[in-house]
Design a protein around this motif. Structure first.
Motif, short mmCIF file in Angstrom:
data_model
loop_
_atom_site.label_atom_id
_atom_site.label_comp_id
_atom_site.label_asym_id
_atom_site.label_seq_id
_atom_site.Cartn_x
_atom_site.Cartn_y
_atom_site.Cartn_z
N CYS B 91 165.47 -76.05 -2.54
CA CYS B 91 165.85 -77.13 -1.64
C CYS B 91 165.53 -78.46 -2.30
CB CYS B 91 165.12 -77.04 -0.30
SG CYS B 91 165.55 -78.41 0.80
N ASP B 93 165.39 -81.30 -0.93
CA ASP B 93 164.60 -82.21 -0.10
C ASP B 93 163.13 -81.80 -0.02
OD1 ASP B 93 166.88 -83.58 0.29
OD2 ASP B 93 167.12 -83.12 2.42
N CYS B 94 162.86 -80.54 0.34
CA CYS B 94 161.47 -80.16 0.57
C CYS B 94 160.92 -79.28 -0.55
CB CYS B 94 161.32 -79.43 1.90
SG CYS B 94 162.14 -77.83 1.97
N CYS B 131 167.88 -76.69 2.51
CA CYS B 131 167.58 -75.60 3.43
C CYS B 131 167.95 -75.99 4.86
CB CYS B 131 166.10 -75.23 3.34
SG CYS B 131 164.98 -76.44 4.08
N CYS B 134 165.73 -78.72 6.52
CA CYS B 134 165.97 -80.10 6.08
C CYS B 134 167.31 -80.63 6.59
CB CYS B 134 165.91 -80.17 4.55
SG CYS B 134 164.22 -80.00 3.93
ZN LIG Z 1 164.19 -78.08 2.65
#
Ligand SMILES: [Zn+2]
Ligand SMILES: [Zn+2]
Ligand SMILES: [Zn+2]
Ligand SMILES: [Zn+2]
Lengths: 144, 144
Positions: B91, B93-94, B131, B134
């Motif tokens: 992912c 973002d995270c 994901c 997110c």
């Molecule tokens: Zn994520």
DNA sequence: CTTATAACTGATACTTAGTATCATGTCAGA
DNA sequence: TCTGACATGATACTAAGTATCAGTTATAAG
């Protein structure tokens, strides 16, 4: 138009200058095998600054005329290529590279999206093997 | 059996010692997020030598309990994993990672083998996306 | 419980890949 | 040809990783 001419064109189009150093580096790059490192280039141009070559590699990446090949050990080599997104099939013996992009990655990606609920936005794929030439040679190698 | 116990077991099985330092590093590793760098580990163990952690990461690779995740920028992060060959869905973002190996890479590889006459012996694939968590958050983000 | 020793450790120095800074040099247009 | 933005090379720096080595410790034989 040669790759070299194409690079020159893209350079000027974007307001970059055609300098003697850039010409020399480009000459070396086009003479390089399928993939190479910055130090491979520097060895052939000892009077060119290290930073200059790195700067140039970055510039050429922005101009989409070089890509990076991920070797099996995790190191990255450069490769001249005017293709957009693509993948590499690298011969472990001779280092020859086939670019490919007409691959079935998209179906794989769809499978993944369905089974994971991730939204998929990119991927990196490298494939390693041995080219037909190297396989043919093996049969006739001394001591084989 | 926990991952940690498994590592201990594999260490002793191969004649390696269970030292206090190794235990401490392992404790940190299991507490790490999906992927991390050696410096992430060192920051939490300032009195442990840099070389020691690198040595340990290599050892853990030999024991098949860590793998390396290729980030989109080309940098390599480590990840605890007792799986054999597999791929990552990361992912953006995270940083969460899904391992997968039940993928359709083999059909892709067969296509390639047929069209290139390479004998294919290995590959490296990483997939990037976002994901579901997110993506859900994005809709409610401040300013979005 | 000793003790011997091979394994382990941390410090240090080194390597490779790449970036930042900066004074000097040069291309290209006015 | 002048001139300033762009480019260059030297230097120093960061990040990831390896090599060396003197000192420490786990472990298993006694
Ligand atoms: Zn994520
Ligand atoms: Zn693709
Ligand atoms: Zn070959
Ligand atoms: Zn696979």
């Amino acid at each position: 138009m040669s790759d070299l001419d194409l690079v020159m064109q893209r350079l000027t189009m974007r307001g970059h200058r055609i300098t003697e150093t850039r010409r020399r580096v480009l000459d070396v790059l086009v003479s390089m095998p399928a993939h190479f490192t910055v130090d491979d280039v520097l060895r052939q141009l000892p009077d060119v600054g290290r930073a200059t070559v790195f700067r140039m590699m970055k510039l050429l990446q922005d101009l989409n005329v070089v890509c990076r090949v991920l070797m099996e050990d995790g190191s990255l080599h450069y490769r001249l290529s005017t293709r957009g997104h693509h993948h590499h099939l690298v011969c472990r013996d001779c280092g020859k590279v086939e670019d490919f992009s007409n691959c079935d990655v998209s179906s794989l990606v769809q499978q993944l999206a369905a089974s994971t609920e991730y939204e998929i936005e990119g991927h990196w794929l490298e494939v390693y093997g041995r080219c037909s030439t190297c396989r043919a040679l093996e049969g006739t190698a001394v001591g084989a």
